[in-house]
Every structure is written in structure tokens, then in C-alpha cells.
Design a protein around this motif. Sequence first.
Motif, PDB file in Angstrom:
ATOM      1  N   ALA A  28      40.402 -26.392  22.006  1.00 56.57           N
ATOM      2  CA  ALA A  28      40.185 -25.952  23.384  1.00 56.57           C
ATOM      3  C   ALA A  28      39.857 -24.474  23.339  1.00 56.57           C
ATOM      4  N   ALA A  29      38.860 -24.081  24.094  1.00 57.42           N
ATOM      5  CA  ALA A  29      38.416 -22.685  24.050  1.00 57.42           C
ATOM      6  C   ALA A  29      38.119 -22.172  25.450  1.00 57.42           C
ATOM      7  N   ASP A  30      38.340 -20.888  25.632  1.00 52.93           N
ATOM      8  CA  ASP A  30      38.011 -20.180  26.865  1.00 52.93           C
ATOM      9  C   ASP A  30      37.095 -19.036  26.477  1.00 52.93           C
ATOM     10  N   VAL A  31      35.825 -19.124  26.857  1.00 51.79           N
ATOM     11  CA  VAL A  31      34.820 -18.175  26.385  1.00 51.79           C
ATOM     12  C   VAL A  31      34.274 -17.373  27.557  1.00 51.79           C
ATOM     13  N   THR A  34      33.383 -11.080  27.170  1.00 50.04           N
ATOM     14  CA  THR A  34      33.975 -10.123  26.233  1.00 50.04           C
ATOM     15  C   THR A  34      34.762 -10.802  25.129  1.00 50.04           C
ATOM     16  N   HIS A  35      35.590 -11.774  25.495  1.00 51.54           N
ATOM     17  CA  HIS A  35      36.445 -12.432  24.510  1.00 51.54           C
ATOM     18  C   HIS A  35      36.274 -13.954  24.536  1.00 51.54           C
ATOM     19  N   ARG A  59      43.675 -17.962  18.479  1.00 55.08           N
ATOM     20  CA  ARG A  59      43.068 -16.671  18.137  1.00 55.08           C
ATOM     21  C   ARG A  59      42.200 -16.182  19.305  1.00 55.08           C
ATOM     22  N   LYS A  60      42.132 -14.887  19.380  1.00 55.53           N
ATOM     23  CA  LYS A  60      41.296 -14.227  20.386  1.00 55.53           C
ATOM     24  C   LYS A  60      40.225 -13.431  19.651  1.00 55.53           C
ATOM     25  N   PHE A  61      38.958 -13.737  19.942  1.00 55.89           N
ATOM     26  CA  PHE A  61      37.831 -13.134  19.235  1.00 55.89           C
ATOM     27  C   PHE A  61      37.052 -12.210  20.168  1.00 55.89           C
ATOM     28  N   ALA A  62      36.527 -11.130  19.636  1.00 50.98           N
ATOM     29  CA  ALA A  62      35.606 -10.258  20.376  1.00 50.98           C
ATOM     30  C   ALA A  62      34.202 -10.830  20.232  1.00 50.98           C
ATOM     31  N   CYS A  63      33.604 -11.263  21.343  1.00 50.06           N
ATOM     32  CA  CYS A  63      32.309 -11.956  21.289  1.00 50.06           C
ATOM     33  C   CYS A  63      31.213 -11.101  20.652  1.00 50.06           C
ATOM     34  N   ALA A  64      31.246  -9.786  20.883  1.00 47.91           N
ATOM     35  CA  ALA A  64      30.190  -8.918  20.369  1.00 47.91           C
ATOM     36  C   ALA A  64      30.159  -8.863  18.847  1.00 47.91           C
ATOM     37  N   GLY A  65      31.216  -9.304  18.200  1.00 43.65           N
ATOM     38  CA  GLY A  65      31.250  -9.263  16.747  1.00 43.65           C
ATOM     39  C   GLY A  65      30.644 -10.476  16.074  1.00 43.65           C
ATOM     40  N   TYR A  66      30.054 -11.396  16.846  1.00 47.93           N
ATOM     41  CA  TYR A  66      29.537 -12.652  16.295  1.00 47.93           C
ATOM     42  C   TYR A  66      28.129 -12.926  16.785  1.00 47.93           C
ATOM     43  N   ASN A  67      27.381 -13.630  15.968  1.00 47.30           N
ATOM     44  CA  ASN A  67      26.003 -13.969  16.318  1.00 47.30           C
ATOM     45  C   ASN A  67      25.930 -15.047  17.385  1.00 47.30           C
ATOM     46  N   ASP A  68      26.922 -15.936  17.433  1.00 43.97           N
ATOM     47  CA  ASP A  68      26.931 -16.988  18.445  1.00 43.97           C
ATOM     48  C   ASP A  68      28.311 -17.636  18.483  1.00 43.97           C
ATOM     49  N   ARG A 160      43.479 -24.433  47.456  1.00 42.50           N
ATOM     50  CA  ARG A 160      43.845 -23.108  46.970  1.00 42.50           C
ATOM     51  C   ARG A 160      42.651 -22.499  46.244  1.00 42.50           C
ATOM     52  N   LEU A 161      42.653 -21.185  46.145  1.00 42.78           N
ATOM     53  CA  LEU A 161      41.548 -20.441  45.561  1.00 42.78           C
ATOM     54  C   LEU A 161      42.014 -19.724  44.309  1.00 42.78           C
ATOM     55  N   VAL A 162      41.181 -19.747  43.268  1.00 40.80           N
ATOM     56  CA  VAL A 162      41.436 -19.001  42.038  1.00 40.80           C
ATOM     57  C   VAL A 162      40.228 -18.107  41.795  1.00 40.80           C
ATOM     58  N   VAL A 163      40.457 -16.790  41.706  1.00 39.51           N
ATOM     59  CA  VAL A 163      39.370 -15.817  41.551  1.00 39.51           C
ATOM     60  C   VAL A 163      39.758 -14.807  40.486  1.00 39.51           C
ATOM     61  N   GLY A 164      38.797 -14.398  39.674  1.00 41.06           N
ATOM     62  CA  GLY A 164      39.116 -13.426  38.645  1.00 41.06           C
ATOM     63  C   GLY A 164      37.951 -12.551  38.232  1.00 41.06           C
ATOM     64  N   PRO A 165      38.063 -11.241  38.453  1.00 39.43           N
ATOM     65  CA  PRO A 165      37.063 -10.320  37.911  1.00 39.43           C
ATOM     66  C   PRO A 165      37.384  -9.955  36.465  1.00 39.43           C
ATOM     67  N   GLY A 166      36.398 -10.154  35.607  1.00 36.43           N
ATOM     68  CA  GLY A 166      36.515  -9.783  34.199  1.00 36.43           C
ATOM     69  C   GLY A 166      35.204  -9.154  33.787  1.00 36.43           C
ATOM     70  N   THR A 167      34.552  -9.706  32.759  1.00 36.41           N
ATOM     71  CA  THR A 167      33.205  -9.255  32.423  1.00 36.41           C
ATOM     72  C   THR A 167      32.250  -9.600  33.556  1.00 36.41           C
TER      73      THR A 167
END
Length: 353
Positions: A28-31, A34-35, A59-68, A160-167
Motif C-alpha cells: 500500500a502506498a501514498d504518493v 514531495t513524498h 518507508r518514506k521516500f523523497a520523490c525528487a530522488g528517483y526517476n519514477d 464529512r469533508l477531508v481537505v489537505g494542503p501539501g505539495t
Amino acid sequence: MQGASPQFVDQPQRQVPAPAAARAPFLAADVGGTHARVGLIQPAADSAGDPNLSVLHYRKFACAGYNDLHDILREFTATLDGPIATHACIACAGLVSGDDLINANLPWRVSISRLRDELGLDRVVLVNDFTAVAYAAHFQDVADSTRVTGHGAIDPALPRLVVGPGTGLGAAALIPGGERPGILPTEGGHAALAARTELELEVLRRLGNGRAHVPNEQVFSGPGLFALYRTLCELRAVHAQFESPAQVTAAALARGDALAIETVELFCAWFGSLIGDLVMLLGAYGGVYLAGGVLPRIAPLLRASGFAARLADKGALRAVLERVPVHLIDHGQLGVTGAAHWFLDHESEGRRS
């Protein structure tokens, strides 16, 4: 996209209640932009027979460090011991369209069939990231959240509402009506930003730079908060002292810079207006969950800002909106566990990628 060296953070195993029977481990992944947060999930039952999700590895990965995304998942699976997962549910920022994902904030293209083929998986399911966050929020204990405003209590019998500012800006609605929640994902981050004050109108003009459409996430996101700061510096003819949204919020929290304080106050108040609009548009009078990476950093300033006043200032519905409970929740592993919940609850429907 090449960037900094790959970064990840290991987290301890934790248990999360889940309405599903025990099955084989899966990914399971949350992409986000940024992360990427990835977990190996084992549905299991405790001694009382109540099913749980065990996050065996995370694990938590920094997306900018990978090609895809394929490289991230390949690195994650290469370090695993024990059973090899053959299924994956990936919660990803954007709109799923056929085999692809439409997204303005990810550094690379996401293809369902390529993920499946290159990683040797039998099944890959792709869902909107806030579908997963909203699904997890349904199981979130209110005691684990921070109330921001509202006189009422969270009511699962109402939307109910779920809202989140991130990238970017994610938004979804939880719809009642069954044993498991229905989720209405939205692309609220790409809806048009609406101004109310003269200052907001001027900011909107400058952010638009001649374009008719300025999306909500151009202000209500990490990059948006920084763009708001730079715009206020231009309007006030002040040299910008900071180079990132984190620096702006840190200065505002320390009460050390007038423009940083004004930026965060404007961000919060303006965001309150958007939340009030979304509550009315979606009928989300059962409550609001605020997630994402930006708001936890500025929680004290959010509560002290004009957020609550602007949320409720909607004319005849003021008294109704003043009762709507708004809670700040820690995004953390919510997207991963939400994707896992969603996958287990929907796999019997035979939705194949």
C-alpha cells in the motif's frame, strides 16, 4: 527527474483497526508530489478475532530522488524479507484516466500497466490519494486529532469533508450509508480560487499574471503559501527574506517577521472561506478533517487566525457553520493505511487494473 540522493525514514510497526479478514501481504502506498510513503501490509486478526492491519514494513521516500515511482517501489520490495507481495494499492495525487494518472505535481508519469509489468505484480489498483486519506479518517479516533473550531461533534451519519494542503491541495467527501464509507474524491485543488477582500483580489490578479484561471492550490499548498509570501513582498515593496515555505512558517511561528505573519494569517483566513464553501457545496455538515503537510506546522497560528470566522461567515447559514466541527489530523501514515483499508474492502468487487 534526477535530484538529491534517495531519502527514507523507517517507522515502527503499528496496528490499525480494519474491517477485513486475514489475507496475504500486499503493498500500500501514498504518493504525493514531495513524498511517497510505502508499506507492506498484513491483514491479521487479534486474539479476540477483531481484524487488524499490521504495517510490517514502512518507508518514506523523497520523490525528487528517483526517476519514477517504479524505482521507489522496486527499492522498497528489494529490502523485504519473507513473503513477496503480488498485489498493490497505490493512492496517488491526481485523477485516474484509463491507464494513466493526470497530475500537475508529481515529477514523473504514472502508468498502471507499467507498474504491474515491471514490478511483476498480479494486480495494481490506483486510487486518488485523498480517497485513501478520507477512508482512513473514517477510522480515526477523534481523540487523536486537534479541534480547530466548531461547537458540534463529528457526526458519521452526515457527509464529512477531508481537505489537505501539501505539495498540492487534496479534497474528498465521506458519504454515509453503509458498513463502509463511500468516498467522493474531488479535484478541489484545481477549482478556481475565489477572492473576497481587495487584498485577495490583488493577489489573485498577480498570481494569474493574465490568466483567467487560478487554481485553489496556487495559494492553498506549500508552494502556494510561498507564492503568497512573495506576492505580498511585491505589494509591500519589501525584499523577500525567505526562500522556502518552511522558512516563512518558522518565522511566523517565532513572531519574528511581519510579512511572514501576514502571509500565514492571510493563508489561514482565506482557507477558511474555501472550507466553508466546500462544506455547503458538499453538504458536509458532519464535520471537517484537515490533513496534509502544511497545517500541522502552523496549528497554533491556524487556531488563532481568522480561519473560523471566515468559514462561518456565509450569511443565513452562519449558525449552522459555526457548529460544524473542524479537526486537524496527522497525515503521517493515514494515506498508506487508508489505501490498505480501501483495497481490502473493495477487492471482492473484482476491480482489476
